[in-house]
Design a protein around this motif. Structure first.
Motif, PDB file in Angstrom:
ATOM      1  N   GLU A 175      -6.982   6.919   3.214  1.00 25.19           N
ATOM      2  CA  GLU A 175      -5.630   7.450   3.346  1.00 25.19           C
ATOM      3  C   GLU A 175      -4.577   6.634   2.608  1.00 25.19           C
ATOM      4  O   GLU A 175      -3.466   7.104   2.404  1.00 25.19           O
ATOM      5  CB  GLU A 175      -5.257   7.547   4.829  1.00 25.19           C
ATOM      6  N   ARG A 176      -4.897   5.386   2.211  1.00 21.58           N
ATOM      7  CA  ARG A 176      -3.936   4.510   1.540  1.00 21.58           C
ATOM      8  C   ARG A 176      -4.531   3.984   0.241  1.00 21.58           C
ATOM      9  O   ARG A 176      -5.742   3.817   0.124  1.00 21.58           O
ATOM     10  CB  ARG A 176      -3.551   3.320   2.418  1.00 21.58           C
TER      11      ARG A 176
ATOM     12  N   LEU B 208      -7.236  -1.550   3.892  1.00 25.28           N
ATOM     13  CA  LEU B 208      -7.159  -0.165   3.415  1.00 25.28           C
ATOM     14  C   LEU B 208      -8.012   0.825   4.191  1.00 25.28           C
ATOM     15  O   LEU B 208      -7.785   2.021   4.087  1.00 25.28           O
ATOM     16  CB  LEU B 208      -7.577  -0.104   1.939  1.00 25.28           C
TER      17      LEU B 208
ATOM     18  N   THR C 113       0.848  -1.190   0.000  1.00 22.98           N
ATOM     19  CA  THR C 113       0.000   0.000   0.000  1.00 22.98           C
ATOM     20  C   THR C 113       0.880   1.236   0.000  1.00 22.98           C
ATOM     21  O   THR C 113       2.052   1.192   0.377  1.00 22.98           O
ATOM     22  CB  THR C 113      -0.945   0.048   1.222  1.00 22.98           C
ATOM     23  N   PHE C 114       0.290   2.334  -0.447  1.00 20.20           N
ATOM     24  CA  PHE C 114       1.013   3.602  -0.542  1.00 20.20           C
ATOM     25  C   PHE C 114       0.135   4.710   0.018  1.00 20.20           C
ATOM     26  O   PHE C 114      -1.096   4.609  -0.028  1.00 20.20           O
ATOM     27  CB  PHE C 114       1.339   3.917  -2.015  1.00 20.20           C
ATOM     28  N   PRO C 115       0.746   5.776   0.519  1.00 26.24           N
ATOM     29  CA  PRO C 115      -0.072   6.901   0.989  1.00 26.24           C
ATOM     30  C   PRO C 115      -0.845   7.513  -0.180  1.00 26.24           C
ATOM     31  O   PRO C 115      -0.348   7.603  -1.293  1.00 26.24           O
ATOM     32  CB  PRO C 115       0.950   7.908   1.539  1.00 26.24           C
ATOM     33  N   ASN C 116      -2.056   7.913   0.087  1.00 27.46           N
ATOM     34  CA  ASN C 116      -2.884   8.569  -0.917  1.00 27.46           C
ATOM     35  C   ASN C 116      -2.578  10.066  -0.865  1.00 27.46           C
ATOM     36  O   ASN C 116      -3.421  10.885  -0.483  1.00 27.46           O
ATOM     37  CB  ASN C 116      -4.370   8.277  -0.643  1.00 27.46           C
ATOM     38  N   ASP C 117      -1.348  10.424  -1.257  1.00 28.54           N
ATOM     39  CA  ASP C 117      -0.859  11.800  -1.154  1.00 28.54           C
ATOM     40  C   ASP C 117      -1.677  12.796  -1.963  1.00 28.54           C
ATOM     41  O   ASP C 117      -1.775  13.963  -1.590  1.00 28.54           O
ATOM     42  CB  ASP C 117       0.602  11.885  -1.608  1.00 28.54           C
ATOM     43  N   GLU C 118      -2.250  12.350  -3.057  1.00 28.80           N
ATOM     44  CA  GLU C 118      -3.020  13.252  -3.913  1.00 28.80           C
ATOM     45  C   GLU C 118      -4.455  13.406  -3.449  1.00 28.80           C
ATOM     46  O   GLU C 118      -5.211  14.177  -4.029  1.00 28.80           O
ATOM     47  CB  GLU C 118      -3.011  12.762  -5.370  1.00 28.80           C
TER      48      GLU C 118
END
Length: 191
Positions: A101-102, A138, A60-65
């Protein structure tokens, strides 16, 4: 969500091969011919392969956008085994979520379907397991899963309903509670 599949250390392929040979003989199939001599071993290996999911990491990755629209993968092929007859069923999955958030690596949507499909299963349970796994991993705003499959326990035996398919769905969060979101998902899923 806990996996209920045997790992490689708990498998006994020699015993499975012996059981396959006994099974074939019990059905009146002679296993000592040149063409069938190795069949029990091939059967044991094939079933072990079908019932053993490949390992994967839930990347998983941060949902930076702040992405807040559907992430949807469709036409994901899968195969499983009906737990009632131990006959295969094959189909396609559509898996979607509204990120929180992810976000998940896209290939993991197919991997999670494969993971839960690699065991004796019902299509209804498989659909729900995929949805709940995404929810747990998630914590998204919503999850949607639609599976369409052809069950050989329906097409090759019993009613012999060749060409029939079964569709199941599991909707969580706003895909369940908001009619417009649900309709968008079902349209994109091709249902």
């Amino acid at each position: 969500m806990t996996a209920h599949v045997a790992d490689e250390t708990s498998r006994d392929l020699a015993a499975a091969e012996d059981a396959a040979a006994s099974f074939l003989r019990a059905l009146g199939i002679e296993t000592e011919t040149e063409n069938l001599r190795a069949t029990p071993g091939r059967m044991a290996k094939a079933w072990a392969e079908m019932l053993t999911p490949r390992e994967f990491d839930a990347t998983t990755f941060p949902n930076d956008e702040g992405y807040d629209e559907l992430v949807l993968a469709r036409d994901i092929p899968f195969r499983s085994v009906c737990e009632h007859h131990l006959l295969p069923f094959v189909g396609t999955a559509c898996v979607a979520y509204l990120p929180g958030e992810r976000i998940l690596g896209l290939s993991k949507l197919a991997r999670v379907v494969e993971h839960f499909a690699c065991r004796p299963q019902t299509q209804e349970r498989l659909t729900r397991q995929v949805a709940l796994w995404l929810q747990e991993q998630l914590d998204p705003t919503a999850v949607g899963v639609v599976l369409r499959a052809e069950h050989s326990c329906m097409t090759l035996r019993g009613v012999q309903a060749t060409g029939s398919s079964t569709v199941t769905s599991s909707l969580l969060g706003t895909l369940r509670s908001d009619p417009r979101s649900r309709q968008e998902f079902l349209t994109l899923a091709g249902s």
